[in-house]
Design an enzyme around this catalytic site. Structure first.
Site, PDB file in Angstrom:
ATOM      1  N   ASP A 121       9.205   0.798   7.750  1.00  8.14           N
ATOM      2  CA  ASP A 121       9.405   0.442   6.387  1.00  8.14           C
ATOM      3  C   ASP A 121       9.115   2.065   5.638  1.00  8.14           C
ATOM      4  OD1 ASP A 121       9.890  -1.765   6.787  1.00  8.14           O
ATOM      5  OD2 ASP A 121       7.967  -2.532   6.048  1.00  8.14           O
ATOM      6  N   ASP A 155      16.229  21.202 -32.097  1.00  7.18           N
ATOM      7  CA  ASP A 155      16.460  22.115 -32.981  1.00  7.18           C
ATOM      8  C   ASP A 155      17.885  22.717 -33.041  1.00  7.18           C
ATOM      9  OD1 ASP A 155      13.885  22.698 -33.660  1.00  7.18           O
ATOM     10  OD2 ASP A 155      13.644  24.099 -31.981  1.00  7.18           O
ATOM     11  N   GLU A 163       0.833  -1.404  -0.101  1.00  5.54           N
ATOM     12  CA  GLU A 163       0.078  -0.042  -0.090  1.00  5.54           C
ATOM     13  C   GLU A 163       0.939   1.223  -0.279  1.00  5.54           C
ATOM     14  OE1 GLU A 163       0.385  -1.692   2.584  1.00  5.54           O
ATOM     15  OE2 GLU A 163       1.343  -0.117   3.912  1.00  5.54           O
TER      16      GLU A 163
HETATM   17  P1  ADP Z   1      16.238  27.152 -37.181  1.00  4.44           P
HETATM   18  O1  ADP Z   1      15.721  27.913 -35.846  1.00  4.44           O
HETATM   19  O2  ADP Z   1      16.379  25.760 -36.867  1.00  4.44           O
HETATM   20  O3  ADP Z   1      17.565  27.370 -37.438  1.00  4.44           O
HETATM   21  P2  ADP Z   1      14.284  28.769 -38.731  1.00  4.44           P
HETATM   22  O4  ADP Z   1      13.105  27.656 -38.903  1.00  4.44           O
HETATM   23  O5  ADP Z   1      13.906  29.636 -37.385  1.00  4.44           O
HETATM   24  O6  ADP Z   1      15.462  27.724 -38.424  1.00  4.44           O
HETATM   25  O7  ADP Z   1      14.900  29.387 -39.891  1.00  4.44           O
HETATM   26  C1  ADP Z   1      15.054  29.078 -41.049  1.00  4.44           C
HETATM   27  C2  ADP Z   1      15.548  29.953 -42.168  1.00  4.44           C
HETATM   28  O8  ADP Z   1      14.764  31.169 -42.220  1.00  4.44           O
HETATM   29  C3  ADP Z   1      16.898  30.575 -41.497  1.00  4.44           C
HETATM   30  O9  ADP Z   1      18.029  29.817 -42.226  1.00  4.44           O
HETATM   31  C4  ADP Z   1      16.744  32.059 -42.171  1.00  4.44           C
HETATM   32  O10 ADP Z   1      17.324  32.029 -43.502  1.00  4.44           O
HETATM   33  C5  ADP Z   1      15.357  32.320 -42.179  1.00  4.44           C
HETATM   34  N1  ADP Z   1      15.331  33.038 -40.844  1.00  4.44           N
HETATM   35  C6  ADP Z   1      15.092  32.641 -39.663  1.00  4.44           C
HETATM   36  N2  ADP Z   1      14.548  33.584 -38.979  1.00  4.44           N
HETATM   37  C7  ADP Z   1      14.226  34.607 -39.534  1.00  4.44           C
HETATM   38  C8  ADP Z   1      13.605  35.988 -39.554  1.00  4.44           C
HETATM   39  N3  ADP Z   1      13.252  36.443 -38.110  1.00  4.44           N
HETATM   40  N4  ADP Z   1      13.625  36.753 -40.255  1.00  4.44           N
HETATM   41  C9  ADP Z   1      13.976  36.461 -41.688  1.00  4.44           C
HETATM   42  N5  ADP Z   1      14.279  35.318 -42.037  1.00  4.44           N
HETATM   43  C10 ADP Z   1      14.499  34.474 -41.067  1.00  4.44           C
END
Ligand code: ADP
Ligand code: MG
Length: 918
Positions: A758, A336, A294
């Site tokens: 226990d 990520d 229990e």
């Molecule tokens: P991760 O976070 O995995 O690096 P994201 O999905 O955030 O990838 O971004 C993918 C791509 O989008 C980046 O490599 C960049 O080229 C573009 N990117 C990311 N953030 C921005 C932003 N705030 N404004 C413009 N382009 C962006």
């Protein structure tokens, strides 16, 4: 109808024009409320909080303790004792029931509180317009008439009437059950329209999945729509977790054993030995109760709570309790890149334009010290030609990041920077500042007209600005290959020309070169818009003028390398899934050790990184094969992330997966352990995840996994402890009866050992740390049982030792009468159990090698248990109640020391196993 402030709600806001609502609430769209007014409203309506759901009130938890099947058996036992005129037994059994209930209550209540406290560490933020400025608040601080600035990924803090929308869509499934996003608008709607169709309202508890907007708060707290139905608010369905099944299975096994042994005690005592029926019935019931686990559910919830607590200290906040244990079984982490593996403090280091010149940028981080340099270190600024100017314009005004110089009085007039916004955009801001574009007359007042925020599906962002009279420009930033696709022209040193193949190739080459150096590369583009443009949409993002690319560095977090090495040792695979470029991703992966250094360019013939477009061409079988060998997935959008996760699960992996965006929610839900980023994560992602990382750091995931393994180990050792001790106590009875002795321990004596000794020792065992070896073995298998055959010999030998010592003590004192003999047996039984707790601290290593002081709780429990034992044996009042004969302090000491043979036995057993490697 005027605003009835008393109600904390403005009725029928949907049926009025925005202006009417604003007036009705005595609010101000342009500036928001001032502090004075906020104070007044706060004083009137209080915090914007939902009424607590039917709380797991203290009283309820207490009552729950009595609703147990085992407690019922105890009540029956008390009843039997009462009818047999064993009044003292009756009281003691009742006292034990109460004691058990109080212990159970304290532990369960504290566990509950701990979980609540941990959960409340996950904070949501809202942005509100007040006294002309944007301020960040907690949802509770929102008052009637506040102007909410709604952003993608945020949850809505209160019911509010929309006064401005940019493609605003919300998910209202929590309120209406509708899972499709609802498009929002500002126009008024017929009075009495159903909730789900009031498209000009947003509701507390829903979330923004796309776009942005402004809304004015019309109801808060209990007066909101969700507040009204707070009770019917569906809690996340509690699926029977794998872990619960495991513990249930263990409990079943132990209960079966208990019933079996209790029947033996009864048969032996009643039929063979012919004891008094009532007496033997009481003993049988006591045996049953003492050997039924229990204490198990309580101790397991303590183990989980302690685990959750330790994880919180290591920056992993548990939102769902059983996730602590699942973490221990994680075999693959999908992570990520930006911010998790890397520091997410980006700095633009390079710029490349249509004149094919590569420029360097000096400086690091968000400090504004630094400049753009051409070859031979010549400093250039936005004044030096159209290419630098336009790139600087896009960097400086094409996003939403914000850097403010604050002169802090305390620091003697030194300037401090306050930065807000996403790191990629901040890096661009810094570049913009370094170009000194702000000093040029036309760019002193750049007005923002409209904005399309970044999202990881479209991979770009765009902003419409007005730089001077009749000049409207759309500034676009995003993944270079996307922008190249959308660009028809290019800005060169000779002006705007049409894009040609040769230049395109050159840009791609530059991009690859930088990406190979682990740089994040962003493309910049612009487009002149007609004079009357006030809004932009994704349809406008075409026929752009390509302006340049910039390369930013984002150093990896120093602790990640070691964390990845730990994973490797612990049999956990790490896969990077990123939206970034394949080469950038692979370079970072190589840097931190996700990609094997030695294998270099040759990955057994498999590519080092796969991109979404390559993955989309693969069938499931081909993808499965690739996933076995490729650990970097680049340029992927959330849907592909989900597919990779599913394929891995299909092949039997147990996956932990990180995410931050709105679109990551399905994958976070799908993963065995969904992990949201606490800092850069959206509310939506946090709500979908089971764990929130408060520092966004990959290393914290690995630490949490280590804690998860400790949790499983502690579940094992605490249940083994209970199992051995229960088994030993019942075996002592059986042995005594078979040897022709009187009953060695009475019902109340057994109950005492079971509940007190226990209970105390087991709870202390639950706090056992990990001894630094948790990551030296493979992940715990999903279907690994808590009780495994390899520990059975250990447990049986220990139990046998305990029984021998107890029976020996009993027979030694028997000439002085049954009651003295019971005192001897009692001291032996509880002392051996105390010593056995030390055995259980580690199943393979000597307690002396792991440090006898390594668990202070067990040492405290040791002292407390001994004192309590002495009390029942040496204080006459207790002694008489429990029916013990007298034994001296010396005798007590001798039995106690003799009981330490159990510890010695345990040590020898471990030594033998270690020496012979069995
Ligand atoms: P991760 O976070 O995995 O690096 P994201 O999905 O955030 O990838 O971004 C993918 C791509 O989008 C980046 O490599 C960049 O080229 C573009 N990117 C990311 N953030 C921005 C932003 N705030 N404004 C413009 N382009 C962006
Ligand atoms: Mg990102």
């Amino acid at each position: 109808m005027p605003y009835k402030a008393e109600d904390a709600k403005l009725y029928d806001a949907h049926a009025r024009a925005p202006q009417e609502v604003v007036e009705g609430l005595s609010a101000d769209i342009g500036k928001g409320l001032d502090d004075e007014e906020v104070k007044k409203r706060w004083a009137k309506h209080g915090p914007n909080k939902l009424p607590k759901k039917e709380e797991a009130s203290a009283f309820k938890i207490f009552i729950k303790q009595f609703k147990d099947f085992l407690i019922l058996i105890l009540f029956i036992a008390a009843g039997i004792a009462f009818m047999a005129d064993h009044l003292i037994d009756t009281y003691i059994i009742l006292a034990v029931i109460l004691f058990n209930a109080v212990m159970g209550f304290i532990q369960e209540y504290r566990a509950e509180q701990a979980v609540e406290a941990i959960k409340s560490m996950v904070k949501h933020e809202v942005t509100v317009l007040r006294h002309g400025e944007q301020v960040t608040l907690t949802p509770e601080q929102v008052v009637m008439g506040d102007v909410l600035l709604l952003k993608e990924g945020q949850s809505v803090a209160a019911d509010a009437r929309i006064i401005d929308t940019h493609n605003l869509r919300t998910n209202e499934s929590s309120l209406t059950g509708e899972s499709e996003p609802v498009v929002k608008k500002t126009e008024k709607i017929k009075e009495g329209t159903e909730l789900a169709d009031r498209k000009n309202m947003v509701w507390k508890g829903t979330s923004v999945v796309k776009g942005s907007g402004k809304a004015i708060v019309t109801a808060i707290g209990a007066k909101t729509e969700i507040g009204k139905i707070a009770k019917s608010l569906k809690e996340m369905e509690k699926t029977e977790s794998n872990f619960r099944k495991k513990t249930a299975k263990l409990a079943q096994k132990m209960a079966a054993l208990a019933i079996f042994t209790a029947s033996i005690v009864f048969i032996l005592g009643y039929f063979v030995r012919g004891f008094d029926f009532e007496q033997i019935l009481l003993v049988t019931i006591a045996t049953l109760v003492s050997s039924i686990p229990e204490g198990l559910p309580v101790v397991i919830s303590i183990v989980l709570a302690i685990g959750a607590n330790r994880m919180a200290k290591r920056n992993a906040i548990i939102r769902e309790f059983t996730a602590t244990e699942v973490l221990g079984s994680v075999s693959t982490i999908l992570t990520d890149k930006t911010g998790t593996i890397t520091q997410s403090v980006l700095t633009v280091k390079k710029m490349f334009g249509g004149d094919k010149k590569e420029r360097e940028i000096t400086g690091l981080g968000y400090s504004l010290d630094g400049a753009i340099q051409e070859n031979d270190s010549k400093v250039v600024t936005a004044r030096d030609g159209e290419i630098i100017l336009k790139n600087s314009l896009i960097a400086r005004f094409g996003n939403k990041a914000f850097i403010k110089k604050e002169t802090d009085e305390k620091s003697n007039g030194e300037e401090e920077l306050s930065v807000t916004g996403n790191p990629t955009e901040l890096a661009l801001q810094v570049l913009g500042r370094k170009s000194r574009i702000d000093e040029l007359e036309p760019y002193k007042f750049v007005e923002e007209l409209d904005d399309i925020p970044f999202n990881s599906e479209q991979k770009y962002r765009a902003k419409l600005v007005q730089t001077r009279e009749s000049e409207k420009i759309m500034l676009v930033t995003g993944a270079p290959e996307k922008l190249l696709d959308y660009s028809s022209e290019v800005l060169t040193d000779k002006g705007t020309e049409s894009m040609n193949r040769q230049l395109k190739e050159e840009i791609v080459r530059k991009n690859d070169e930088w990406a190979d150096d682990a740089m994040r590369v962003l493309g910049l583009a612009h487009k002149y818009m007609p004079e009357d443009t006030v809004e932009i949409s994704t349809y406008d993002v075409k026929d752009l003028i390509w302006t340049g690319i910039v390369g930013m560095i984002d150093p990896s977090r120093p602790e990640v390398k070691e964390a990845i090495a730990d994973c490797r040792r612990a049999g956990i695979r790490v896969i990077m899934v990123t939206g970034d470029h394949a080469k950038t991703a692979a370079a970072i992966a190589r840097d931190v050790g996700i990609l094997d250094e030695q294998r270099g360019g040759n990955n057994n013939g498999y590519p080092q990184a796969l991109t979404e477009s390559e993955i989309s061409k693969l069938g499931d079988d081909e993808l499965d094969d690739m996933i076995q060998h490729v650990s970097v997935f680049a340029r992927v959008s959330p849907s592909t992330k989900l597919r990779v996760a599913e394929r891995l699960q299909e092949s039997g992996e147990l996956i932990a997966m990180t995410g931050d965006g709105v679109n990551d929610a399905p994958a976070l839900k799908k993963a065995d352990v969904g992990i949201a980023m606490g800092q850069k994560g959206t509310d939506v992602a946090k709500d979908a995840a089971q764990i929130v990382l408060s520092d966004d750091n990959f290393a914290s995931i690995v630490k949490a996994i280590e804690e998860g393994r400790i949790v499983f180990k502690n579940v094992k050792i605490t249940s083994y402890f209970l199992l051995t001790t229960n088994f030993a106590a019942t075996s002592t009875l059986i042995a005594g009866l078979s040897l022709g002795f009187p009953v060695p321990l009475t019902a109340v004596q057994i109950l005492w050992v079971n509940m007190v000794t226990d209970g105390i020792m087991d709870v202390a065992l639950a706090t056992e740390p990990g001894h630094g070896e948790m990551m030296d073995r493979k992940p715990i298998k999903k279907n690994e049982h808590i009780l495994t055959w390899d520990v059975v010999p250990f447990l049986v030998i220990m139990a046998a030792l305990m029984v021998t010592l107890a029976i020996y003590a009993f027979s030694y004192f028997l000439p002085r009468g049954t009651e003295a003999a019971r005192a001897g047996a009692f001291v032996a039984v509880s002392s051996t159990q105390i010593f056995n707790a030390f055995n259980m601290r580690h199943l393979h290593k000597s307690v002396f090698s792991i440090g006898i002081g390594g668990n202070k709780w067990i040492n405290i429990a040791f002292i407390v248990s001994v004192i309590l034992q002495l009390a029942v044996i040496k204080i006459d009042w207790f002694r008489n109640i429990f029916g013990f004969g007298e034994i001296s302090y010396l005798e007590f000491a001798v039995i106690f020391l003799g009981s330490s043979m159990v510890l010695l036995g345990g040590e020898i057993y471990k030594k033998i196993r270690k020496t012979f490697g069995v």
